[in-house]
Design an enzyme around this catalytic site. Structure first.
Site, PDB file in Angstrom:
ATOM      1  N   ASP A 294       0.829  -1.209   0.000  1.00  0.00           N
ATOM      2  CA  ASP A 294       0.000   0.000   0.000  1.00  0.00           C
ATOM      3  C   ASP A 294       0.868   1.266   0.000  1.00  0.00           C
ATOM      4  O   ASP A 294       1.759   1.417   0.851  1.00  0.00           O
ATOM      5  CB  ASP A 294      -0.893  -0.040   1.252  1.00  0.00           C
ATOM      6  CG  ASP A 294      -2.007   0.979   1.200  1.00  0.00           C
ATOM      7  OD1 ASP A 294      -1.693   2.172   1.008  1.00  0.00           O
ATOM      8  OD2 ASP A 294      -3.170   0.584   1.347  1.00  0.00           O
TER       9      ASP A 294
ATOM     10  N   ARG B  70       0.367   4.106   0.963  1.00  0.00           N
ATOM     11  CA  ARG B  70       0.215   5.046   2.087  1.00  0.00           C
ATOM     12  C   ARG B  70       1.084   4.684   3.289  1.00  0.00           C
ATOM     13  O   ARG B  70       1.053   5.369   4.310  1.00  0.00           O
ATOM     14  CB  ARG B  70      -1.265   5.083   2.520  1.00  0.00           C
ATOM     15  CG  ARG B  70      -2.179   5.579   1.425  1.00  0.00           C
ATOM     16  CD  ARG B  70      -3.625   5.293   1.745  1.00  0.00           C
ATOM     17  NE  ARG B  70      -3.912   3.856   1.795  1.00  0.00           N
ATOM     18  CZ  ARG B  70      -5.115   3.347   2.083  1.00  0.00           C
ATOM     19  NH1 ARG B  70      -6.118   4.150   2.361  1.00  0.00           N
ATOM     20  NH2 ARG B  70      -5.289   2.040   2.097  1.00  0.00           N
TER      21      ARG B  70
HETATM   22 CO    CO Z   1      -2.709  -3.392   2.529  1.00  0.00          CO
END
Ligand code: CO
Length: 209
Positions: A44, A46
């Site tokens: 991910d 982020r």
């Molecule tokens: Co994830």
């Protein structure tokens, strides 16, 4: 291909920033790495591993994939772990999952996504092992959060059961495997307190989870 000029420009600024007060910075880094930790996290975008734990380049060895899985037949993660334990003498392996994980959410759904479904199958297996507990949670978000946690614990166990870690422990090497969560809306890490540092601790968690 001269697209993505912006990234080259940002790299130039970043490199200049580092050598402004420390002209030998990159020269020193190029001489070798000596990280203390291996981070196994989600791909991910982020959750930039180094940044969330405030570590500089050279301090964290990193492996990331969809939903931070450690699969016994995946030569990619096995190679990372072997290099980390046998050559870098890493003492702490951190598995860090995160709430709002797209991979875990997808594993909870019925929709077919393609090749990635075969990867997510591993999370569905975690679900199946704790089906009663998970299905007793009526709130969808809370159920997903609990599966995120159980998935991290499963990966801690998977790592502990590798020949790589088992042989390391037999040699007397100090290796601890930690299960953490990153609480995305808060930006904070949570310790799941499922750390294992010996075959005995591993079996205690394995048999009770
Ligand atoms: Co994830």
């Amino acid at each position: 291909m001269r697209e993505l000029k912006l990234l080259f420009e940002k790299n130039r600024q970043w490199a200049e920033e580092h050598i402004k007060d420390d002209p030998d910075y990159f020269q020193r880094l190029s001489e070798g790495q000596n990280p203390t930790y291996l981070w196994i996290g989600c791909s991910d975008s982020r959750i930039p591993a180094n940044e969330v734990v405030g570590l500089a380049p050279g301090e964290l060895f990193v492996h990331r994939n969809v939903a931070n899985l450690f699969i016994h037949t995946d030569f990619n993660c096995l190679s990372v772990l072997q290099y980390a334990i046998d050559y870098l003498q890493i003492k702490h392996v951190i598995v860090c999952g995160h709430y709002d994980c797209g991979g875990v959410k997808a594993a909870l759904g019925d929709e077919q996504l393609g090749l990635v479904d075969n990867w997510l199958r591993n999370i569905r297996d975690v679900y199946a092992r704790s089906k009663d507990e998970l299905e007793a949670i009526k709130d969808d978000t809370l159920r997903c959060n609990r599966l995120v946690e159980l998935n991290v614990i499963q990966q801690v166990l998977n790592i502990g059961h590798t020949t790589i870690v088992q042989n390391g422990w037999s040699r007397g090497q100090k290796i601890s495997i930690h299960g953490w969560l990153y609480d995305l809306p808060k930006g904070k890490l949570i310790d799941l307190k499922c750390c294992v540092s010996s075959p005995k601790q591993l079996e205690e968690i394995y048999l009770t989870s």
